[in-house]
Design a protein around this motif. Structure first.
Motif, PDB file in Angstrom:
ATOM      1  N   LYS A   2      19.422  -5.419 -31.116  1.00 52.14           N
ATOM      2  CA  LYS A   2      18.341  -5.484 -31.262  1.00 52.14           C
ATOM      3  C   LYS A   2      17.983  -5.236 -33.267  1.00 52.14           C
ATOM      4  O   LYS A   2      17.126  -6.065 -34.100  1.00 52.14           O
ATOM      5  N   VAL A   3      18.170  -4.289 -33.058  1.00 54.04           N
ATOM      6  CA  VAL A   3      17.887  -3.524 -34.103  1.00 54.04           C
ATOM      7  C   VAL A   3      19.328  -3.556 -35.291  1.00 54.04           C
ATOM      8  O   VAL A   3      18.847  -4.588 -36.571  1.00 54.04           O
ATOM      9  N   LYS A   4      20.224  -4.073 -35.498  1.00 53.46           N
ATOM     10  CA  LYS A   4      21.339  -5.294 -35.599  1.00 53.46           C
ATOM     11  C   LYS A   4      20.454  -6.610 -35.999  1.00 53.46           C
ATOM     12  O   LYS A   4      21.110  -6.692 -37.088  1.00 53.46           O
ATOM     13  N   TYR A   5      20.562  -7.417 -35.043  1.00 52.51           N
ATOM     14  CA  TYR A   5      20.192  -8.757 -35.777  1.00 52.51           C
ATOM     15  C   TYR A   5      19.202  -8.199 -36.506  1.00 52.51           C
ATOM     16  O   TYR A   5      19.267 -10.037 -37.452  1.00 52.51           O
ATOM     17  N   LEU A   6      18.204  -7.847 -36.238  1.00 49.77           N
ATOM     18  CA  LEU A   6      16.772  -7.849 -37.377  1.00 49.77           C
ATOM     19  C   LEU A   6      17.453  -7.665 -38.680  1.00 49.77           C
ATOM     20  O   LEU A   6      16.643  -7.536 -39.854  1.00 49.77           O
ATOM     21  N   THR A   7      17.897  -6.358 -39.198  1.00 51.98           N
ATOM     22  CA  THR A   7      18.647  -5.807 -40.191  1.00 51.98           C
ATOM     23  C   THR A   7      20.026  -7.256 -40.710  1.00 51.98           C
ATOM     24  O   THR A   7      20.131  -6.862 -42.141  1.00 51.98           O
ATOM     25  N   GLU A   8      20.184  -7.467 -39.933  1.00 50.84           N
ATOM     26  CA  GLU A   8      21.797  -8.292 -40.341  1.00 50.84           C
ATOM     27  C   GLU A   8      20.997 -10.082 -40.202  1.00 50.84           C
ATOM     28  O   GLU A   8      22.037 -10.103 -40.960  1.00 50.84           O
ATOM     29  N   LYS A   9      20.625 -10.143 -39.738  1.00 47.19           N
ATOM     30  CA  LYS A   9      19.897 -12.007 -39.863  1.00 47.19           C
ATOM     31  C   LYS A   9      18.196 -12.238 -40.054  1.00 47.19           C
ATOM     32  O   LYS A   9      18.129 -13.103 -40.549  1.00 47.19           O
ATOM     33  N   ALA A  10      18.124 -11.240 -39.707  1.00 46.07           N
ATOM     34  CA  ALA A  10      16.256 -12.073 -39.554  1.00 46.07           C
ATOM     35  C   ALA A  10      15.666 -10.882 -40.029  1.00 46.07           C
ATOM     36  O   ALA A  10      14.106 -11.076 -41.216  1.00 46.07           O
ATOM     37  N   GLY A  11      15.870 -10.501 -41.370  1.00 42.30           N
ATOM     38  CA  GLY A  11      15.458 -10.466 -42.736  1.00 42.30           C
ATOM     39  C   GLY A  11      15.004  -9.104 -42.918  1.00 42.30           C
ATOM     40  O   GLY A  11      14.463  -8.228 -44.180  1.00 42.30           O
ATOM     41  N   TYR A  12      15.079  -8.434 -42.558  1.00 40.46           N
ATOM     42  CA  TYR A  12      14.527  -6.681 -42.283  1.00 40.46           C
ATOM     43  C   TYR A  12      15.309  -6.373 -43.250  1.00 40.46           C
ATOM     44  O   TYR A  12      16.838  -6.086 -42.922  1.00 40.46           O
ATOM     45  N   ASP A  13      14.968  -5.283 -43.718  1.00 38.37           N
ATOM     46  CA  ASP A  13      15.241  -3.655 -44.520  1.00 38.37           C
ATOM     47  C   ASP A  13      16.299  -2.825 -43.625  1.00 38.37           C
ATOM     48  O   ASP A  13      17.847  -2.759 -43.517  1.00 38.37           O
ATOM     49  N   VAL A  14      14.901  -2.609 -43.199  1.00 34.65           N
ATOM     50  CA  VAL A  14      15.403  -0.944 -41.819  1.00 34.65           C
ATOM     51  C   VAL A  14      14.413  -1.858 -41.031  1.00 34.65           C
ATOM     52  O   VAL A  14      13.674  -2.085 -40.836  1.00 34.65           O
ATOM     53  N   ALA A  15      15.502  -1.168 -39.358  1.00 31.70           N
ATOM     54  CA  ALA A  15      14.421  -1.720 -38.074  1.00 31.70           C
ATOM     55  C   ALA A  15      15.245   0.041 -37.287  1.00 31.70           C
ATOM     56  O   ALA A  15      16.317   0.420 -37.674  1.00 31.70           O
ATOM     57  N   PHE A  16      14.175  -0.036 -36.445  1.00 30.63           N
ATOM     58  CA  PHE A  16      14.701   1.325 -35.806  1.00 30.63           C
ATOM     59  C   PHE A  16      14.773   1.038 -34.292  1.00 30.63           C
ATOM     60  O   PHE A  16      13.416   0.038 -33.733  1.00 30.63           O
ATOM     61  N   ASP A  17      15.306   1.585 -33.016  1.00 28.23           N
ATOM     62  CA  ASP A  17      15.725   1.498 -31.644  1.00 28.23           C
ATOM     63  C   ASP A  17      13.789   2.525 -30.761  1.00 28.23           C
ATOM     64  O   ASP A  17      14.070   4.022 -30.829  1.00 28.23           O
ATOM     65  N   TYR A  18      12.794   2.042 -30.863  1.00 30.46           N
ATOM     66  CA  TYR A  18      12.063   3.525 -30.260  1.00 30.46           C
ATOM     67  C   TYR A  18      12.140   3.424 -29.167  1.00 30.46           C
ATOM     68  O   TYR A  18      11.582   4.758 -29.262  1.00 30.46           O
ATOM     69  N   HIS A  19      13.107   3.519 -28.768  1.00 33.42           N
ATOM     70  CA  HIS A  19      13.714   4.201 -27.391  1.00 33.42           C
ATOM     71  C   HIS A  19      14.485   5.649 -27.798  1.00 33.42           C
ATOM     72  O   HIS A  19      14.217   6.652 -27.164  1.00 33.42           O
ATOM     73  N   ALA A  20      15.079   5.810 -29.276  1.00 29.66           N
ATOM     74  CA  ALA A  20      15.430   6.877 -29.928  1.00 29.66           C
ATOM     75  C   ALA A  20      15.065   7.999 -29.919  1.00 29.66           C
ATOM     76  O   ALA A  20      15.136   8.937 -30.798  1.00 29.66           O
ATOM     77  N   GLY A  21      12.803   8.105 -30.270  1.00 27.96           N
ATOM     78  CA  GLY A  21      12.317   9.238 -30.215  1.00 27.96           C
ATOM     79  C   GLY A  21      11.010   9.384 -30.940  1.00 27.96           C
ATOM     80  O   GLY A  21      10.594   8.402 -30.144  1.00 27.96           O
ATOM     81  N   PRO A  22       9.764  10.054 -30.874  1.00 32.45           N
ATOM     82  CA  PRO A  22       8.703   9.729 -31.250  1.00 32.45           C
ATOM     83  C   PRO A  22       8.546   8.570 -32.351  1.00 32.45           C
ATOM     84  O   PRO A  22       9.245   8.897 -33.532  1.00 32.45           O
ATOM     85  N   ALA A  23       7.587   7.618 -31.819  1.00 30.55           N
ATOM     86  CA  ALA A  23       7.346   6.815 -32.611  1.00 30.55           C
ATOM     87  C   ALA A  23       6.835   6.916 -34.284  1.00 30.55           C
ATOM     88  O   ALA A  23       7.406   6.446 -35.250  1.00 30.55           O
ATOM     89  N   ALA A  24       6.317   7.924 -34.420  1.00 29.66           N
ATOM     90  CA  ALA A  24       5.771   8.845 -35.616  1.00 29.66           C
ATOM     91  C   ALA A  24       7.490   9.594 -36.842  1.00 29.66           C
ATOM     92  O   ALA A  24       6.937   8.874 -37.881  1.00 29.66           O
ATOM     93  N   GLU A  25       8.094   9.869 -35.802  1.00 28.33           N
ATOM     94  CA  GLU A  25       8.651  10.561 -36.261  1.00 28.33           C
ATOM     95  C   GLU A  25       9.825   9.180 -36.892  1.00 28.33           C
ATOM     96  O   GLU A  25      10.225   9.294 -37.960  1.00 28.33           O
ATOM     97  N   LEU A  26      10.214   8.083 -36.081  1.00 27.77           N
ATOM     98  CA  LEU A  26      11.182   6.930 -36.415  1.00 27.77           C
ATOM     99  C   LEU A  26      10.620   6.678 -37.743  1.00 27.77           C
ATOM    100  O   LEU A  26      11.736   6.321 -38.656  1.00 27.77           O
TER     101      LEU A  26
END
Length: 342
Positions: A191-215
């Motif tokens: 989904k992160v890839k979809y957001l940046t490659e197709k949906a127009g987002y500049d940056v995206a992150f997977d919220y499972h990858a760590g604390p939300a504030a740090e991400l």
């Protein structure tokens, strides 16, 4: 249109109507056992009503919240539905008219004129868009940006749950409205890839990858002006911390709590709200029906030109509507989740 389509199921029996009912209150994630399909004959319209054969059904996160008490047990579930009038005893709803109504999870519905909104059939715009970027999903995104956040050109946004229906529409609308950087969160690397490659987002992150504030701090080291929050929980707390002076939080939903009612409260530095002059505002899209025509004027030309796409996951066959709902709750969709008549 960007759409993910799942395999179709057999067609329903001619002359037979199907309705979905909720049979029990879930604790945590619902299962197929919380629902049942009820079969009956296709009803005949009475005077002042019209019979609608439904074509598309909207499957939304808010349905999960309503299962805890708002939906009546052993009764048809409500929800946004698009269909065509096939028999009518009211002149204002002639046969062939395409309408939007909220009589929900059933193959056929009897509607009064005040319960249905006639939809324009716009050449080049698929009917499904009236449940996506032109429907309640798109209206939520548009109102959130233009009425609640009051987005100004060049402002940076963070959108939680950005790969869902409202999240993808928010990103696409924000880009068309002249936003600056778009940062989104999603629940998987795909989904992160979809957001940046197709949906127009500049940056995206997977919220499972760590604390939300740090991400979020890594994705937006200079902060953001607006946070459109579909999730709640830690991501809402992270958004408040990342906001710049006079930042705004638009509260749309609380997906993080729908299946975990005992989730801890959102934690953030409440002093930030005062010291940074922040505004946190939620809204119900039903209070902004008067903005619908403005949404058409804004979005339809972009749909026709191809500068706007309706992100959809389409499940074929009404018999799979419960499956589609559970798939959406587990994050198996990208964009708006729709069920299409087989």
């Amino acid at each position: 249109m960007t759409a993910t389509t799942l395999t179709p199921s057999p067609s329903r029996t001619t002359g037979t109507a199907l309705t979905v009912q909720q049979t029990a209150r879930p604790t945590g994630f619902p299962t197929a056992g919380h629902f049942r399909f009820v079969q009956s004959r296709v009803p005949e319209p009475a005077a002042g009503t019209a019979l609608v054969e439904n074509l598309y059904w909207s499957v939304d996160p808010y349905h999960r919240e309503m299962m805890d008490g708002d939906f009546e047990l052993n009764a048809p579930l409500e929800g946004r539905t698009l269909g065509r009038v096939i028999a009518s005893r009211d002149a204002s709803l002639p046969e062939g008219t395409v309408v939007l109504h909220r009589k929900g999870w059933r193959t056929h519905a009897l509607v009064h004129p005040e319960e249905a909104r006639r939809l324009p059939e716009i050449e080049g715009v698929p009917l499904s868009a009236h449940l996506g970027v032109l429907g309640g999903t798109g209206l939520t995104a548009y109102v959130g940006l233009t009425r609640v956040a009051r987005l100004r050109a060049g402002e940076d946004l963070f959108v939680s749950g950005a790969a869902g229906g409202v999240g993808t529409a928010t990103g696409r609308f924000a880009r068309l409205l002249g936003a600056g950087r778009l940062i989104g969160s999603a629940g998987s690397p795909e989904k992160v890839k979809y957001l940046t490659e197709k949906a127009g987002y500049d940056v995206a992150f997977d919220y499972h990858a760590g604390p939300a504030a740090e991400l979020l701090a890594a994705a937006a080291p200079d902060g953001v002006d607006i946070a459109v929050d579909n999730v709640g929980g830690d991501q809402l707390g992270a958004a408040v911390g990342a906001l710049r002076h006079r930042g705004r939080v638009v509260r749309v939903g609380t997906i993080a709590q729908y299946n975990t009612p005992s989730a801890p409260p959102v934690l953030f530095d409440h002093a930030d709200v005062v010291e940074k002059s922040l505004r946190i505002e939620g809204f119900l899209v039903r209070d902004y029906r008067d903005v619908q025509e403005e949404l058409y004027e804004f979005a339809v030309p972009h749909l026709l030109s191809g500068t706007l796409v309706s992100d959809e996951t389409v499940v074929d066959g009404f018999e799979r509507i419960v499956e589609a709902f559970l798939l959406m709750l587990r994050g198996g969709n990208t964009g708006k989740t729709l069920v299409r008549a087989a």
